[in-house]
Design a protein around this motif. Structure first.
Motif, mmCIF file in Angstrom:
data_model
loop_
_atom_site.group_PDB
_atom_site.id
_atom_site.type_symbol
_atom_site.label_atom_id
_atom_site.label_comp_id
_atom_site.label_asym_id
_atom_site.label_seq_id
_atom_site.Cartn_x
_atom_site.Cartn_y
_atom_site.Cartn_z
ATOM 1 N N SER A 7 0.831 -1.193 0.000
ATOM 2 C CA SER A 7 0.000 0.000 0.000
ATOM 3 C C SER A 7 0.872 1.252 0.000
ATOM 4 C CB SER A 7 -0.960 0.010 1.177
ATOM 5 O OG SER A 7 -0.306 -0.360 2.352
ATOM 6 N N TYR A 8 2.036 1.154 0.636
ATOM 7 C CA TYR A 8 2.923 2.303 0.616
ATOM 8 C C TYR A 8 3.490 2.506 -0.781
ATOM 9 C CZ TYR A 8 6.575 5.555 1.684
ATOM 10 O OH TYR A 8 7.370 6.658 1.680
ATOM 11 N N PHE A 11 1.515 4.629 -3.169
ATOM 12 C CA PHE A 11 1.627 6.084 -3.131
ATOM 13 C C PHE A 11 2.523 6.579 -4.253
ATOM 14 C CE2 PHE A 11 -0.529 7.762 0.378
ATOM 15 C CZ PHE A 11 -0.450 6.862 1.423
ATOM 16 N N LYS A 36 -5.592 14.707 -0.624
ATOM 17 C CA LYS A 36 -4.417 14.012 -1.152
ATOM 18 C C LYS A 36 -4.977 12.915 -2.062
ATOM 19 C CE LYS A 36 -1.447 12.497 1.867
ATOM 20 N NZ LYS A 36 -0.271 13.342 1.934
ATOM 21 N N VAL A 47 -7.556 10.086 -0.884
ATOM 22 C CA VAL A 47 -7.287 9.129 0.209
ATOM 23 C C VAL A 47 -7.593 9.796 1.552
ATOM 24 C CG1 VAL A 47 -4.805 9.630 0.371
ATOM 25 C CG2 VAL A 47 -5.679 7.424 1.141
ATOM 26 N N SER A 51 -6.356 14.493 8.083
ATOM 27 C CA SER A 51 -6.132 13.323 8.930
ATOM 28 C C SER A 51 -7.185 12.251 8.686
ATOM 29 C CB SER A 51 -6.161 13.724 10.403
ATOM 30 O OG SER A 51 -6.332 12.570 11.203
ATOM 31 N N GLN A 52 -6.714 11.085 8.293
ATOM 32 C CA GLN A 52 -7.596 9.934 8.063
ATOM 33 C C GLN A 52 -8.303 9.502 9.354
ATOM 34 O OE1 GLN A 52 -5.493 6.723 6.173
ATOM 35 N NE2 GLN A 52 -6.913 5.170 6.870
ATOM 36 N N ILE A 53 -7.603 9.608 10.471
ATOM 37 C CA ILE A 53 -8.207 9.202 11.751
ATOM 38 C C ILE A 53 -9.307 10.190 12.147
ATOM 39 C CG2 ILE A 53 -7.769 8.960 14.235
ATOM 40 C CD1 ILE A 53 -5.118 7.633 13.542
ATOM 41 N N ASP A 54 -9.063 11.486 11.956
ATOM 42 C CA ASP A 54 -10.114 12.476 12.247
ATOM 43 C C ASP A 54 -11.344 12.219 11.378
ATOM 44 O OD1 ASP A 54 -8.385 13.633 14.011
ATOM 45 O OD2 ASP A 54 -7.951 15.408 12.792
ATOM 46 N N ARG A 306 2.190 -5.044 20.392
ATOM 47 C CA ARG A 306 2.309 -3.775 19.674
ATOM 48 C C ARG A 306 2.676 -4.010 18.214
ATOM 49 N NH1 ARG A 306 6.229 -0.689 20.786
ATOM 50 N NH2 ARG A 306 5.163 1.215 20.175
ATOM 51 N N GLY A 307 2.007 -3.302 17.322
ATOM 52 C CA GLY A 307 2.283 -3.436 15.895
ATOM 53 C C GLY A 307 1.022 -3.159 15.112
ATOM 54 N N VAL A 308 1.060 -3.448 13.828
ATOM 55 C CA VAL A 308 -0.115 -3.229 12.987
ATOM 56 C C VAL A 308 -0.311 -4.438 12.071
ATOM 57 C CG1 VAL A 308 -1.262 -1.706 11.342
ATOM 58 C CG2 VAL A 308 0.340 -0.735 12.994
ATOM 59 N N ARG A 310 -1.615 -6.350 8.824
ATOM 60 C CA ARG A 310 -1.781 -5.938 7.425
ATOM 61 C C ARG A 310 -2.170 -7.142 6.575
ATOM 62 N NH1 ARG A 310 -1.408 -0.314 7.643
ATOM 63 N NH2 ARG A 310 0.433 0.282 8.817
ATOM 64 N N SER A 328 -5.576 -3.361 9.622
ATOM 65 C CA SER A 328 -5.246 -1.951 9.778
ATOM 66 C C SER A 328 -5.280 -1.600 11.258
ATOM 67 C CB SER A 328 -6.233 -1.077 8.995
ATOM 68 O OG SER A 328 -5.780 0.264 8.946
ATOM 69 N N PHE A 329 -5.333 -0.314 11.507
ATOM 70 C CA PHE A 329 -5.468 0.194 12.866
ATOM 71 C C PHE A 329 -6.907 0.654 13.012
ATOM 72 C CE2 PHE A 329 -5.464 3.913 15.693
ATOM 73 C CZ PHE A 329 -4.851 3.374 16.827
ATOM 74 N N ASP B 38 -1.552 9.498 9.100
ATOM 75 C CA ASP B 38 -1.630 9.332 10.558
ATOM 76 C C ASP B 38 -0.795 8.160 11.062
ATOM 77 O OD1 ASP B 38 -3.445 11.431 11.067
ATOM 78 O OD2 ASP B 38 -5.083 10.194 10.316
ATOM 79 N N PHE B 41 2.197 3.534 14.886
ATOM 80 C CA PHE B 41 3.145 2.605 15.510
ATOM 81 C C PHE B 41 4.560 2.912 15.044
ATOM 82 C CE2 PHE B 41 5.459 -1.538 15.189
ATOM 83 C CZ PHE B 41 5.576 -1.792 16.539
ATOM 84 N N GLU B 61 4.707 2.960 11.107
ATOM 85 C CA GLU B 61 3.464 2.506 10.480
ATOM 86 C C GLU B 61 2.384 3.550 10.685
ATOM 87 O OE1 GLU B 61 2.243 -1.399 10.192
ATOM 88 O OE2 GLU B 61 4.022 -2.303 11.108
ATOM 89 N N VAL B 63 -1.846 4.457 9.632
ATOM 90 C CA VAL B 63 -3.047 3.657 9.405
ATOM 91 C C VAL B 63 -2.948 2.976 8.055
ATOM 92 C CG1 VAL B 63 -5.564 3.682 9.349
ATOM 93 C CG2 VAL B 63 -4.356 5.396 10.682
ATOM 94 N N LYS B 64 -2.402 3.718 7.104
ATOM 95 C CA LYS B 64 -2.383 3.277 5.718
ATOM 96 C C LYS B 64 -1.299 2.257 5.400
ATOM 97 C CE LYS B 64 -3.460 4.072 1.286
ATOM 98 N NZ LYS B 64 -4.313 2.922 1.067
ATOM 99 N N ALA B 65 -0.110 2.429 5.946
ATOM 100 C CA ALA B 65 1.011 1.638 5.439
ATOM 101 C C ALA B 65 2.159 1.572 6.423
ATOM 102 C CB ALA B 65 1.515 2.240 4.136
ATOM 103 N N ALA B 66 3.042 0.589 6.185
ATOM 104 C CA ALA B 66 4.276 0.478 6.950
ATOM 105 C C ALA B 66 5.425 0.919 6.074
ATOM 106 C CB ALA B 66 4.508 -0.965 7.385
#
Lengths: 381, 129
Positions: A7-8, A11, A36, A47, A51-54, A306-308, A310, A328-329, B38, B41, B61, B63-66
């Motif tokens: 996903s990165y 971009f 963005k 996308v 802020s995506q979280i907001d 701790r981590g995310v 995917r 995701s988170f 955002d 981690f 990391e 929300v979107k990517a690492a």
């Protein structure tokens, strides 16, 4: 800093290739609102607008609007359209008795694998409306036409490229729509979930992809930009695809291409509730589903360490290996969550291990959805 | 936000601040945090770890990517920013304040050879087109 995940990487692909991307009628509005933009399956889409979280919290707590013009509206018309859909789709179009009633279904190949997931709306006995995913639309329409040619050649299947679609979601979404287009209120205030009303220029459905109340509104393409700005003026904030993904994941809703595709069936994808194997009705893929009971299933995971989480991370269980399909988170739970396809023996409450880079991290198997209607639904204690 | 002129940079979007005692402080740039969005981690390297230049040594990391963070030069990790465990979003709000780790470089000359603010901006501009 480098490209850690697919996903990165996306971009970067995007910033280089945007000249060739498809655009919706809201493209200029997104840019004017500070979006963005990213390449989403060949579409130039927002996308986030900051802020995506907001944006995620905005939808859970108030309301927001989404450009879903890239999704495709398809009208199927003619004598026998209901019987055709009963044959074409895994869910039963015969459940729809009243105009405006909607149904979520998978469309399957003969081998039982998933071509797409979609929503059908009963308009009249001669007319059903179908909304399909953006990336699969051309493939879906070709498939529908091919099947119709064999069993119901009298039908017409038309891609409604003249229509646009906006989703307004959140506890205050309906009130905001009524404020902006008051002429739709009388026809839509009595709608229950998965019901829609034809309000002339606006076709308003009480559906969505966030786990919140709200509407999805179809309208003529040339009017969508004015509608979008009018909603914004009424205080509805634009929400990008980033928050759309975390909202739908928390709500436990599948994303085609991630949680299921043409390599798996609906029963391995958490969609057994949409597949009608009880009735006499035959449908494409039914025989294959009956002949091949699933050995895996979709479950929810909450990361304990701790981590995310995917997509594509491996999951180790006592019953064999599984794989995360979406991770995701979760802004609502403030924990990492995932949907994962695991062997049937795995049960809610089990602790499993997820391979993240060179480590094994603990995750709890949970029943999803993770959050809906503004509230987290997971209690780990 | 422009790139502070008192910092050095890598083409992989790390910033590097030289401290008076010869150590360096490392974080990710404004451009990098904006690309990722955002932050949720951060996994920083532990003190004592020996790193080679361009070695993957931390992960951020969103929300979107690492994304991997690379050692800007060879050297030894002397500290990690524990504040980021609880507040990874500090990287978004203050990318040049929210450092990720500190190193003692093997060679001071390696740090001097990194990109300056203008050189880094050229990298950012070239990626955008």
């Amino acid at each position: 800093m480098g490209r850690g995940t697919d996903s990165y990487r996306a971009f970067f692909i995007l910033t280089k290739a945007h000249m060739t991307l498809k655009t919706t009628p809201l493209n200029a509005a997104h840019r004017a609102m500070g979006a963005k933009m990213v390449d989403f399956g060949g579409w130039d889409m927002p996308v986030n607008y900051g802020s995506q979280i907001d944006e995620h919290h905005q939808v859970r707590n108030d309301c927001g609007m989404f450009d879903v013009c890239h999704m495709r509206v398809v009208d199927a018309k003619g004598d026998g359209v209901r019987a055709f859909l009963c044959y074409l789709l895994a869910n039963n179009a015969d459940k729809l008795h009243m105009p405006g009633r909607a149904l979520y279904s998978a469309m399957l190949r003969p081998d039982g694998h998933v071509i797409d997931d979609l929503i059908i709306y009963f308009m009249t006995e001669q007319w059903f409306r179908i909304v399909v995913n953006a990336g699969t639309a051309d493939k879906d329409i070709a498939w529908m036409k091919e099947q119709a040619a064999k069993v119901a050649p009298q039908l017409t299947i038309t891609s409604r490229d003249d229509l646009a679609m906006v989703a307004i979601q959140g506890p205050n979404a309906r009130a905001k729509v009524w404020q902006v287009v008051p002429q739709t209120q009388a026809a839509t205030e009595g709608l229950k979930n998965f019901q829609a009303a034809d309000c002339g220029e606006y076709y308003v459905a009480r559906t969505g992809y966030t786990g919140e109340d709200g509407f999805e509104v179809m309208l003529p393409k040339e009017n969508v930009e004015a509608f979008w700005y009018a909603l914004n003026k009424a205080g509805v904030k634009p929400i990008g695809l980033g928050a759309r993904d975390t909202l739908r994941l928390e709500a436990g809703m599948n994303l085609y291409g991630q949680d299921m595709d043409e390599s798996v069936g609906p029963l391995e994808s958490g969609l057994a509730w949409t597949v009608d194997l009880q009735s006499e009705r035959d449908f494409i893929g039914k025989a294959a589903l009956l002949a091949n009971p699933p050995s895996s299933k979709l479950v929810g995971l909450v990361l304990l360490d701790r981590g995310v989480l995917r997509g594509h991370q491996k999951v180790q269980t006592l019953h064999g290996e599984g794989e995360i399909t979406s991770g995701s988170f979760s802004p609502t739970l403030e924990k990492s969550i995932a949907l994962a396809r695991v062997p049937n023996g795995v049960a809610v409450g089990d602790t499993v291990q997820v391979e993240i880079r060179d480590k094994l991290l603990n995750a709890k198997v949970v029943k999803y959805p993770f959050a809906r209607n503004g509230k987290g639904l997971i209690n780990l204690s | 936000m422009s790139n502070p002129s008192n910092l050095k940079y890598t083409a992989s979007h790390e910033w590097v601040r030289s401290e008076a005692d010869g150590t360096i402080t490392v974080g990710i740039t404004q451009h990098a945090q904006e690309l990722l969005g955002d932050m949720v981690f951060v996994e920083a390297p532990t003190a004592g770890r020996k790193l080679k230049a361009k070695e993957e040594c931390a992960v951020v990391e969103s929300v979107k990517a690492a994304a991997d963070v690379y050692a800007p030069v060879s050297g030894e990790v002397i500290a990690a920013n524990g504040d980021l465990d609880g507040s990874p979003e500090n990287i978004n709000s203050d990318p040049y304040g929210a450092w990720i780790f500190k190193m003692k470089p093997d060679n001071a000359a390696d740090v001097a050879a990194l990109l300056d603010a203008a050189g880094y901006q050229a990298v950012v501009d070239s990626e955008a087109h």
